[in-house]
Scaffold this motif. Sequence first.
Motif, PDB file in Angstrom:
ATOM      1  N   PHE A  40       0.852  -1.185   0.000  1.00  0.00           N
ATOM      2  CA  PHE A  40       0.000   0.000   0.000  1.00  0.00           C
ATOM      3  C   PHE A  40       0.890   1.238   0.000  1.00  0.00           C
ATOM      4  CE2 PHE A  40      -3.236  -2.672   2.419  1.00  0.00           C
ATOM      5  CZ  PHE A  40      -4.045  -2.853   1.303  1.00  0.00           C
ATOM      6  N   LEU A  41       0.619   2.161  -0.917  1.00  0.00           N
ATOM      7  CA  LEU A  41       1.246   3.474  -0.941  1.00  0.00           C
ATOM      8  C   LEU A  41       0.143   4.475  -0.608  1.00  0.00           C
ATOM      9  CD1 LEU A  41       3.597   5.415  -1.598  1.00  0.00           C
ATOM     10  CD2 LEU A  41       2.952   5.246  -4.023  1.00  0.00           C
ATOM     11  N   THR A  42       0.273   5.162   0.530  1.00  0.00           N
ATOM     12  CA  THR A  42      -0.842   5.941   1.055  1.00  0.00           C
ATOM     13  C   THR A  42      -0.505   7.414   1.230  1.00  0.00           C
ATOM     14  OG1 THR A  42      -1.575   3.982   2.299  1.00  0.00           O
ATOM     15  CG2 THR A  42      -2.523   6.100   2.938  1.00  0.00           C
ATOM     16  N   LEU A  43      -1.339   8.290   0.675  1.00  0.00           N
ATOM     17  CA  LEU A  43      -1.272   9.723   0.949  1.00  0.00           C
ATOM     18  C   LEU A  43      -1.848   9.902   2.353  1.00  0.00           C
ATOM     19  CD1 LEU A  43      -2.693  11.054  -2.453  1.00  0.00           C
ATOM     20  CD2 LEU A  43      -0.299  10.565  -1.848  1.00  0.00           C
ATOM     21  N   ASN A  44      -1.063  10.506   3.256  1.00  0.00           N
ATOM     22  CA  ASN A  44      -1.401  10.412   4.671  1.00  0.00           C
ATOM     23  C   ASN A  44      -1.595  11.773   5.340  1.00  0.00           C
ATOM     24  OD1 ASN A  44      -1.809   8.856   7.080  1.00  0.00           O
ATOM     25  ND2 ASN A  44       0.252   9.423   7.756  1.00  0.00           N
ATOM     26  N   ARG A  45      -2.395  12.626   4.703  1.00  0.00           N
ATOM     27  CA  ARG A  45      -2.763  13.895   5.343  1.00  0.00           C
ATOM     28  C   ARG A  45      -4.290  14.012   5.358  1.00  0.00           C
ATOM     29  NH1 ARG A  45       1.051  15.359   8.412  1.00  0.00           N
ATOM     30  NH2 ARG A  45       0.555  17.588   8.322  1.00  0.00           N
ATOM     31  N   PRO A  46      -4.971  13.106   6.066  1.00  0.00           N
ATOM     32  CA  PRO A  46      -6.437  13.090   6.027  1.00  0.00           C
ATOM     33  C   PRO A  46      -7.081  14.374   6.543  1.00  0.00           C
ATOM     34  CG  PRO A  46      -5.612  11.679   7.787  1.00  0.00           C
ATOM     35  CD  PRO A  46      -4.429  12.049   6.937  1.00  0.00           C
ATOM     36  N   ASN A  47      -6.437  15.070   7.494  1.00  0.00           N
ATOM     37  CA  ASN A  47      -7.000  16.316   8.015  1.00  0.00           C
ATOM     38  C   ASN A  47      -7.014  17.422   6.972  1.00  0.00           C
ATOM     39  OD1 ASN A  47      -7.507  15.238  10.548  1.00  0.00           O
ATOM     40  ND2 ASN A  47      -5.530  15.867  11.385  1.00  0.00           N
ATOM     41  N   GLU A  48      -6.219  17.245   5.917  1.00  0.00           N
ATOM     42  CA  GLU A  48      -6.165  18.219   4.825  1.00  0.00           C
ATOM     43  C   GLU A  48      -6.700  17.610   3.531  1.00  0.00           C
ATOM     44  OE1 GLU A  48      -2.115  19.549   4.668  1.00  0.00           O
ATOM     45  OE2 GLU A  48      -2.028  19.870   6.832  1.00  0.00           O
ATOM     46  N   MET A  49      -7.477  16.539   3.673  1.00  0.00           N
ATOM     47  CA  MET A  49      -8.049  15.843   2.527  1.00  0.00           C
ATOM     48  C   MET A  49      -6.962  15.425   1.539  1.00  0.00           C
ATOM     49  SD  MET A  49     -11.521  18.121   2.017  1.00  0.00           S
ATOM     50  CE  MET A  49     -12.296  17.002   0.853  1.00  0.00           C
ATOM     51  N   ALA A  51      -4.432  16.938   0.422  1.00  0.00           N
ATOM     52  CA  ALA A  51      -4.022  17.934  -0.569  1.00  0.00           C
ATOM     53  C   ALA A  51      -2.551  17.739  -0.902  1.00  0.00           C
ATOM     54  CB  ALA A  51      -4.269  19.340  -0.031  1.00  0.00           C
ATOM     55  N   LEU A  52      -2.203  17.845  -2.169  1.00  0.00           N
ATOM     56  CA  LEU A  52      -0.835  17.615  -2.620  1.00  0.00           C
ATOM     57  C   LEU A  52       0.014  18.862  -2.376  1.00  0.00           C
ATOM     58  CD1 LEU A  52      -1.514  15.773  -6.003  1.00  0.00           C
ATOM     59  CD2 LEU A  52      -1.436  14.844  -3.672  1.00  0.00           C
ATOM     60  N   THR A  53       1.155  18.677  -1.746  1.00  0.00           N
ATOM     61  CA  THR A  53       2.074  19.771  -1.455  1.00  0.00           C
ATOM     62  C   THR A  53       3.480  19.372  -1.872  1.00  0.00           C
ATOM     63  OG1 THR A  53       2.602  18.978   0.770  1.00  0.00           O
ATOM     64  CG2 THR A  53       0.677  20.431   0.560  1.00  0.00           C
ATOM     65  N   GLU A  54       4.389  20.336  -1.879  1.00  0.00           N
ATOM     66  CA  GLU A  54       5.770  20.035  -2.213  1.00  0.00           C
ATOM     67  C   GLU A  54       6.403  19.117  -1.165  1.00  0.00           C
ATOM     68  OE1 GLU A  54       6.840  24.207  -2.574  1.00  0.00           O
ATOM     69  OE2 GLU A  54       7.382  23.860  -4.678  1.00  0.00           O
ATOM     70  N   VAL A  55       6.058  19.331   0.103  1.00  0.00           N
ATOM     71  CA  VAL A  55       6.589  18.472   1.169  1.00  0.00           C
ATOM     72  C   VAL A  55       6.107  17.038   0.973  1.00  0.00           C
ATOM     73  CG1 VAL A  55       6.556  18.008   3.652  1.00  0.00           C
ATOM     74  CG2 VAL A  55       6.785  20.364   2.826  1.00  0.00           C
ATOM     75  N   MET A  56       4.825  16.880   0.717  1.00  0.00           N
ATOM     76  CA  MET A  56       4.304  15.542   0.447  1.00  0.00           C
ATOM     77  C   MET A  56       4.986  14.954  -0.789  1.00  0.00           C
ATOM     78  SD  MET A  56       0.447  14.259  -0.547  1.00  0.00           S
ATOM     79  CE  MET A  56      -0.298  14.359   1.081  1.00  0.00           C
ATOM     80  N   GLY A  57       5.183  15.780  -1.799  1.00  0.00           N
ATOM     81  CA  GLY A  57       5.812  15.308  -3.023  1.00  0.00           C
ATOM     82  C   GLY A  57       7.220  14.791  -2.804  1.00  0.00           C
ATOM     83  N   ASP A  58       7.974  15.476  -1.942  1.00  0.00           N
ATOM     84  CA  ASP A  58       9.335  15.015  -1.651  1.00  0.00           C
ATOM     85  C   ASP A  58       9.303  13.660  -0.942  1.00  0.00           C
ATOM     86  OD1 ASP A  58      10.433  17.252  -2.824  1.00  0.00           O
ATOM     87  OD2 ASP A  58      10.610  18.370  -0.936  1.00  0.00           O
ATOM     88  N   MET A 112       6.026  24.512 -11.341  1.00  0.00           N
ATOM     89  CA  MET A 112       4.948  23.590 -11.671  1.00  0.00           C
ATOM     90  C   MET A 112       5.486  22.308 -12.300  1.00  0.00           C
ATOM     91  SD  MET A 112       2.538  25.100 -10.344  1.00  0.00           S
ATOM     92  CE  MET A 112       1.478  23.700 -10.654  1.00  0.00           C
ATOM     93  N   ASN A 113       6.490  22.429 -13.146  1.00  0.00           N
ATOM     94  CA  ASN A 113       7.062  21.235 -13.772  1.00  0.00           C
ATOM     95  C   ASN A 113       7.649  20.311 -12.704  1.00  0.00           C
ATOM     96  OD1 ASN A 113       8.337  19.396 -15.580  1.00  0.00           O
ATOM     97  ND2 ASN A 113       8.505  21.033 -17.095  1.00  0.00           N
ATOM     98  N   LYS A 114       8.350  20.898 -11.752  1.00  0.00           N
ATOM     99  CA  LYS A 114       8.903  20.099 -10.655  1.00  0.00           C
ATOM    100  C   LYS A 114       7.789  19.482  -9.819  1.00  0.00           C
ATOM    101  CE  LYS A 114      13.304  22.536 -10.087  1.00  0.00           C
ATOM    102  NZ  LYS A 114      14.128  23.359  -9.162  1.00  0.00           N
ATOM    103  N   PHE A 115       6.723  20.245  -9.592  1.00  0.00           N
ATOM    104  CA  PHE A 115       5.604  19.755  -8.789  1.00  0.00           C
ATOM    105  C   PHE A 115       4.960  18.542  -9.452  1.00  0.00           C
ATOM    106  CE2 PHE A 115       1.094  19.734  -7.618  1.00  0.00           C
ATOM    107  CZ  PHE A 115       1.188  19.726  -6.230  1.00  0.00           C
ATOM    108  N   TYR A 116       4.689  18.634 -10.758  1.00  0.00           N
ATOM    109  CA  TYR A 116       4.100  17.497 -11.480  1.00  0.00           C
ATOM    110  C   TYR A 116       4.946  16.241 -11.301  1.00  0.00           C
ATOM    111  CZ  TYR A 116       2.036  21.308 -14.382  1.00  0.00           C
ATOM    112  OH  TYR A 116       1.414  22.418 -14.851  1.00  0.00           O
TER     113      TYR A 116
END
Length: 291
Positions: A40-49, A51-58, A112-116
């Motif tokens: 399982f690969l899980t996005l783990n910020r449920p309190n923020e629904m 939301a994709l961020t640079e920190v999460m992306g790293d 934006m390119n880096k973010f994608y």
Amino acid sequence: MMLVRRVSAQVARRGSRFLSADAAAAPHVTVEYRDDKIAFLTLNRPNEMNALTEVMGDEFIAKVKELTVAAEEQKIRAVVLRGAGGSFSAGGNLNWLKERAQAGGFSNSITMNKFYRRFLCVREIPVPLVAAVQGYAIGAGCCLTLACDMRVVSKTATLGFTFPKLGIHPGMGSSLLLPRIVSSDFANYLLLTGHTVKGDVAAQRGLALEAVDEELLLNRAVEIATVLAGNSPIAVQAAVRTLRHTKFDGLDAALQREADSQSLCYSSGDYLAGINGILKKAHPAFQGWEK
């Protein structure tokens, strides 16, 4: 537009709440290994629904590298991508998006390119990827599902590429990938209107493999992953490479075009109108090109 304002407002509101030390220190992305060679690969910020961020992306990049090594060492044969809590991902963080209006055009294009690429790197995991989508999958969140090999959604999930309602060009590979997954008419409809669809409609129109009751979603994704993991890993992973080569051909050029187009939009009055519309919970009055 009401949906875009409501979801974005929820993300902004939840993101501004005081978080406990444990919540603040919790990883943005997690990996869980099962005994059946499924991870399982899980996005783990449920309190923020989620939301994709640079920190999460790293963190996402680091977890993708970890799973890639695990696949190469034959420890896993399939991955299920999911979002913690009630939503897969509500898309980009509103506060971060607001900052784009203050940055320069060339700087925004690079950003934006880096973010994608932070999130689209998921396609580098050499085993099949199954996205399990519940709640909201909006904007960049929905784009992330396109990078997976297949999507299973809850019947009540809400999916959409709401970029034009915010005053920006579609991004994160959606202008290339969506027309390769659904019909050109339906892709154009979703990308140009910004309208959302429920999970059952997404499955009917080819945006998802199938739609199931939400309580059955994860089990169904695991069932599919189990079948994939039970086949010859040599054959499956070779086929994954072939299929992704066709699917992602031309992605680099598409991402650059999207980044440049979004940077142009960020400098426009329409983008400010879109942001203000969300903040004021009012329909924005888009004016178009400045005379």
